[in-house]
Design a protein around this motif. Structure first.
Motif, mmCIF file in Angstrom:
data_model
loop_
_atom_site.group_PDB
_atom_site.id
_atom_site.type_symbol
_atom_site.label_atom_id
_atom_site.label_comp_id
_atom_site.label_asym_id
_atom_site.label_seq_id
_atom_site.Cartn_x
_atom_site.Cartn_y
_atom_site.Cartn_z
ATOM 1 N N ALA A 1 0.847 -1.282 0.010
ATOM 2 C CA ALA A 1 0.006 0.170 -0.078
ATOM 3 C C ALA A 1 0.849 1.328 -0.154
ATOM 4 O O ALA A 1 0.662 2.272 0.766
ATOM 5 C CB ALA A 1 -0.886 0.006 1.193
ATOM 6 N N GLY A 2 1.725 1.307 -0.742
ATOM 7 C CA GLY A 2 2.730 2.380 -0.873
ATOM 8 C C GLY A 2 1.873 3.377 -1.755
ATOM 9 O O GLY A 2 0.826 3.416 -2.264
ATOM 10 N N THR B 1 -9.092 -4.620 -3.971
ATOM 11 C CA THR B 1 -8.709 -4.462 -2.505
ATOM 12 C C THR B 1 -7.406 -4.414 -2.358
ATOM 13 O O THR B 1 -6.443 -4.826 -3.342
ATOM 14 C CB THR B 1 -8.826 -6.139 -2.133
ATOM 15 O OG1 THR B 1 -10.246 -6.753 -1.930
ATOM 16 C CG2 THR B 1 -8.333 -6.295 -0.472
ATOM 17 N N VAL B 2 -7.101 -3.506 -1.580
ATOM 18 C CA VAL B 2 -5.343 -3.164 -1.277
ATOM 19 C C VAL B 2 -5.177 -3.797 0.064
ATOM 20 O O VAL B 2 -6.067 -3.364 1.250
ATOM 21 C CB VAL B 2 -5.487 -1.733 -1.015
ATOM 22 C CG1 VAL B 2 -3.748 -1.230 -0.678
ATOM 23 C CG2 VAL B 2 -5.691 -1.242 -2.354
ATOM 24 N N THR B 3 -4.075 -4.475 0.197
ATOM 25 C CA THR B 3 -3.707 -5.012 1.469
ATOM 26 C C THR B 3 -2.208 -4.920 1.903
ATOM 27 O O THR B 3 -1.327 -4.829 0.829
ATOM 28 C CB THR B 3 -3.975 -6.388 1.747
ATOM 29 O OG1 THR B 3 -3.456 -7.267 2.997
ATOM 30 C CG2 THR B 3 -3.301 -7.443 0.466
ATOM 31 N N ASP B 4 -1.877 -4.803 3.153
ATOM 32 C CA ASP B 4 -0.280 -4.599 3.542
ATOM 33 C C ASP B 4 -0.086 -5.083 4.982
ATOM 34 O O ASP B 4 -1.399 -5.309 5.555
ATOM 35 C CB ASP B 4 0.015 -3.069 3.161
ATOM 36 C CG ASP B 4 1.568 -2.877 3.237
ATOM 37 O OD1 ASP B 4 2.152 -3.550 3.999
ATOM 38 O OD2 ASP B 4 1.731 -2.098 2.259
ATOM 39 N N GLU B 5 0.889 -5.347 5.262
ATOM 40 C CA GLU B 5 1.048 -5.681 6.704
ATOM 41 C C GLU B 5 1.514 -4.760 7.638
ATOM 42 O O GLU B 5 1.774 -4.664 8.773
ATOM 43 C CB GLU B 5 1.861 -7.033 6.736
ATOM 44 C CG GLU B 5 3.420 -6.761 6.560
ATOM 45 C CD GLU B 5 4.246 -7.978 6.546
ATOM 46 O OE1 GLU B 5 3.839 -9.073 6.911
ATOM 47 O OE2 GLU B 5 5.479 -7.827 6.207
ATOM 48 N N CYS B 6 1.797 -3.546 6.895
ATOM 49 C CA CYS B 6 2.219 -2.157 7.822
ATOM 50 C C CYS B 6 0.882 -1.495 8.205
ATOM 51 O O CYS B 6 0.247 -0.968 7.245
ATOM 52 C CB CYS B 6 3.278 -1.619 6.938
ATOM 53 S SG CYS B 6 3.734 0.030 7.593
ATOM 54 N N ILE B 7 0.633 -1.341 9.220
ATOM 55 C CA ILE B 7 -0.699 -0.762 9.578
ATOM 56 C C ILE B 7 -0.596 0.706 9.334
ATOM 57 O O ILE B 7 -1.518 1.560 9.098
ATOM 58 C CB ILE B 7 -1.002 -0.993 11.188
ATOM 59 C CG1 ILE B 7 -2.189 -0.537 11.417
ATOM 60 C CG2 ILE B 7 0.020 0.004 11.952
ATOM 61 C CD1 ILE B 7 -2.666 -0.969 13.013
ATOM 62 N N ALA B 8 0.639 1.528 9.400
ATOM 63 C CA ALA B 8 0.960 2.839 8.992
ATOM 64 C C ALA B 8 0.408 3.019 7.536
ATOM 65 O O ALA B 8 0.126 4.260 7.242
ATOM 66 C CB ALA B 8 2.233 3.399 9.083
ATOM 67 N N ILE C 1 -2.098 0.957 5.754
ATOM 68 C CA ILE C 1 -3.402 0.941 5.651
ATOM 69 C C ILE C 1 -4.591 1.617 6.280
ATOM 70 O O ILE C 1 -4.774 1.733 7.397
ATOM 71 C CB ILE C 1 -3.686 -0.785 6.217
ATOM 72 C CG1 ILE C 1 -2.661 -1.791 5.619
ATOM 73 C CG2 ILE C 1 -5.009 -0.880 6.134
ATOM 74 C CD1 ILE C 1 -3.140 -1.745 4.078
ATOM 75 N N ALA C 2 -4.809 2.938 5.633
ATOM 76 C CA ALA C 2 -5.763 3.614 5.963
ATOM 77 C C ALA C 2 -6.574 3.918 4.852
ATOM 78 O O ALA C 2 -6.333 4.396 3.836
ATOM 79 C CB ALA C 2 -4.804 4.960 6.398
ATOM 80 N N PRO C 3 -8.017 3.842 5.101
ATOM 81 C CA PRO C 3 -8.997 3.968 3.937
ATOM 82 C C PRO C 3 -8.820 5.359 3.236
ATOM 83 O O PRO C 3 -9.209 5.538 1.992
ATOM 84 C CB PRO C 3 -10.259 3.843 4.685
ATOM 85 C CG PRO C 3 -10.222 2.893 5.734
ATOM 86 C CD PRO C 3 -8.896 3.305 6.271
ATOM 87 N N ALA C 4 -8.428 6.407 4.212
ATOM 88 C CA ALA C 4 -8.384 7.786 3.568
ATOM 89 C C ALA C 4 -7.257 7.717 2.464
ATOM 90 O O ALA C 4 -7.018 8.533 1.688
ATOM 91 C CB ALA C 4 -7.915 8.684 4.560
ATOM 92 N N LEU D 1 1.979 -7.505 -7.065
ATOM 93 C CA LEU D 1 2.866 -7.306 -5.778
ATOM 94 C C LEU D 1 3.711 -6.115 -6.202
ATOM 95 O O LEU D 1 4.322 -6.219 -6.998
ATOM 96 C CB LEU D 1 3.723 -8.494 -5.606
ATOM 97 C CG LEU D 1 2.958 -10.002 -5.069
ATOM 98 C CD1 LEU D 1 1.683 -10.344 -5.751
ATOM 99 C CD2 LEU D 1 3.991 -11.073 -4.832
ATOM 100 N N MET D 2 3.586 -5.274 -5.074
ATOM 101 C CA MET D 2 4.159 -3.776 -5.214
ATOM 102 C C MET D 2 4.876 -3.284 -4.129
ATOM 103 O O MET D 2 4.514 -2.156 -3.658
ATOM 104 C CB MET D 2 3.399 -2.883 -6.174
ATOM 105 C CG MET D 2 2.007 -2.721 -5.760
ATOM 106 S SD MET D 2 1.028 -1.664 -7.037
ATOM 107 C CE MET D 2 2.206 -0.432 -7.175
ATOM 108 N N SER D 3 5.122 -4.248 -2.967
ATOM 109 C CA SER D 3 5.425 -3.458 -1.889
ATOM 110 C C SER D 3 6.618 -3.020 -1.566
ATOM 111 O O SER D 3 7.149 -2.240 -0.604
ATOM 112 C CB SER D 3 5.398 -4.826 -0.676
ATOM 113 O OG SER D 3 6.468 -5.512 -0.732
#
Length: 392
Positions: free
Chosen positions: A208-209, A227-234, A236-239, A269-271
Motif C-alpha cells: 500500500a505504498g 482490494t488493497v492489503t499490506d502488513e504495515c498498519i501505517a 493501511i488507511a482507507p483515506a 505485488l508492489m510492496s
C-alpha cells in the motif's frame, strides 16, 4: 462490465411512476462494428440514455425506435446496415458491418426484467450464460431468455420442452467452451444469441505504498473490484485509497487464509519489500489466480525463482506463464501514473486473451470473428484450470 454496472445503477434511479424505459442490446454483428454483441444502452422516454451500441452513429435512431417500443410494449429487432453501399440510415457510415439490435421495454415490476437478471448474474464469481431469442416466426417470442446460474441450473421463459432441453445443452456447451454463439433452431426459424456474462476483474494489490494509489484509481475507472492489503498498519488507511472497495491489514503468513481468490482475480505485488513479495508469491502460487504481477526488474523475480526452487517449490511452465515480471506493458512508463497504466492495460490484455501490441500491426480484425459467417463476438479469456499444489 463497467457499462453493465452503470446501467444497473441508473435503472435503480428511474422513477417508473413518471418515466418509461427500454433496453437496447446488440445481439448480432456481421463484419465491422464499433461494439460487439452484448453492448447495451438503457433509454428513458425523456431522451436520456446510458451505455452505447455504437460509436454514436446509431444511438439517435435507437432512441426513436425505443420510444415506439415503450408505447407498444412490443420488443423490436432493428437491423442497421452500415456498409458503404447499404447504409440504412442514409448518412454514409461506411463501417462495413450489419448490426442487429434488440429493443425491449423495461418495467419495474416485470417478472422477466432483463436488467434485474443481469444484476444477479454479474454478482457471480464466475461467468454465466444467457440465451436470448431475437428472431422467431412464432413461439417462443422475441426477447425470451434462458440462463444458467452458478450451480449450472437452467432458468427462463422457454416452455417448449424439446426446445428448452436443446437450448439448455447449448448453454452448458457455451459455458464450458467460453465461446459466445448465435444458434438457430426450428429449421432456421428461431435465432438465439448465447451471451457470456463475465464478472468484473477482482484486483488484489499487495503493498500500500504511494504508487499503489494510481493503480487503484485506474482499476476503478475500469469498473473492477479492488482490494488493497499490506502488513504495515501505517500504510493501511482507507483515506489513502478512497476508491478501493476494501483496504485490509494482513500479515504475509495469513494471506492464504484471509485473502479470497476468485476465478477472475488478478494479484499485483508492489510492496518494494523483497521478502514480503516472496512470501506472498509463495502463498499465491498454489491458488488458481490467473495473473500475478510483480513490480521490479527481471533479476528480482529470477532471485525469487531461485529461492523457491531451493526450498523445494517446483515452478511449472504454467506458473511462470501467469507470473508477469517486470510487470506491465512496454509503454515507456516512468511515473507512478504511467506505471499504473502499464499494469492495468497488461491485466486487461491478459483477461481478454490479447497480446497488447499495436493494432496497426495486427494481421486480423480488431474484434474476434467466428470465421464462418464473419460474425463478431466478444473475446472471452480462456481460464485455464490450474492444479493446486500443497502450500509451503
Amino acid at each position: 462490465m463497467k457499462e453493465i454496472k452503470n446501467i444497473i445503477a441508473e435503472y435503480h434511479k428511474i422513477d417508473f411512476d413518471k418515466k418509461k424505459a427500454a433496453l437496447a442490446t446488440v445481439v448480432k454483428v456481421r463484419g465491422s462494428s464499433y461494439r460487439s454483441p452484448g453492448a447495451r444502452m438503457l433509454i428513458t422516454n425523456d431522451g436520456r440514455w446510458i451505455g452505447s451500441i455504437s460509436g454514436g452513429c446509431l444511438e439517435g435512431d435507437a432512441l426513436r425506435r425505443a420510444r415506439e417500443v415503450m408505447q407498444t410494449g412490443e420488443p423490436q429487432v432493428i437491423t442497421y446496415d452500415t456498409t458503404a453501399e447499404g447504409d440504412s440510415l442514409g448518412i454514409g457510415l461506411g463501417c462495413n458491418g450489419i448490426i442487429d439490435v434488440l429493443i425491449q421495454a423495461i418495467g419495474e415490476d416485470d417478472a422477466d426484467n432483463p436488467i434485474k437478471r443481469l444484476e444477479s448474474l454479474v454478482n457471480y464469481d464466475n461467468l454465466s450464460v444467457i440465451a436470448t431469442v431475437f428472431r422467431t416466426n412464432g413461439t417462443p417470442g422475441v426477447a425470451e431468455q434462458l440462463w444458467i446460474d452458478n450451480n449450472k441450473n437452467v432458468h427462463g421463459d422457454i416452455r417448449d420442452k424439446a426446445l428448452r432441453t436443446q437450448m439448455s445443452q447449448d448453454l452448458l456447451w457455451v459455458q464450458e467452451n467460453r465461446k459466445p454463439e448465435i444458434k438457430t433452431y426450428a429449421n432456421g426459424q428461431l435465432e438465439v444469441f448465447f451471451e457470456i456474462v463475465e464478472p468484473c476483474i477482482d484486483l488484489l494489490i499487495f503493498g500500500a505504498g504511494f504508487d499503489a494509489r494510481p493503480v487503484v484509481d485506474l482499476a476503478k475507472v475500469m469498473g473492477w473490484d479492488v482490494t488493497v492489503t499490506d502488513e504495515c498498519i501505517a500504510h493501511i488507511a482507507p483515506a489513502r485509497f478512497p476508491l478501493a472497495d476494501q483496504v485490509k491489514l494482513c500479515k504475509r503468513e495469513h494471506v492464504s487464509e484471509e485473502i479470497k481468490i476468485k476465478p477472475y482475480s488478478a494479484a499485483v505485488l508492489m510492496s518494494h519489500n523483497y521478502e514480503y513479495d516472496l512470501q506472498v508469491l509463495k502463498r499465491l502460487l498454489p491458488t488458481p489466480v490467473n495473473y500475478i504481477g510483480i513490480l521490479g526488474p527481471k533479476k528480482r523475480v529470477d532471485k525469487m525463482y531461485e529461492s523457491l526452487e531451493a526450498e523445494g517449490f517446483e515452478l511449472t511452465a504454467e506458473d511462470k506463464h501467469r507470473i508477469h515480471s517486470p510487470i506491465g506493458l512496454d509503454i515507456g512508463a516512468e511515473t507512478p501514473e504511467e506505471i499504473a497504466l502499464s499494469i492495468i492495460t497488461e491485466i486487461q490484455a491478459k483477461f481478454t486473451n490479447r497480446s497488447g501490441g499495436f493494432l496497426k500491426y495486427r494481421n486480423a480484425p480488431i474484434h474476434h470473428r467466428d470465421g464462418k459467417e464473419d460474425q463478431v463476438f466478444k473475446q472471452v479469456f480462456i481460464n485455464q484450470v490450474i492444479e493446486k499444489k500443497s502450500s509451503i
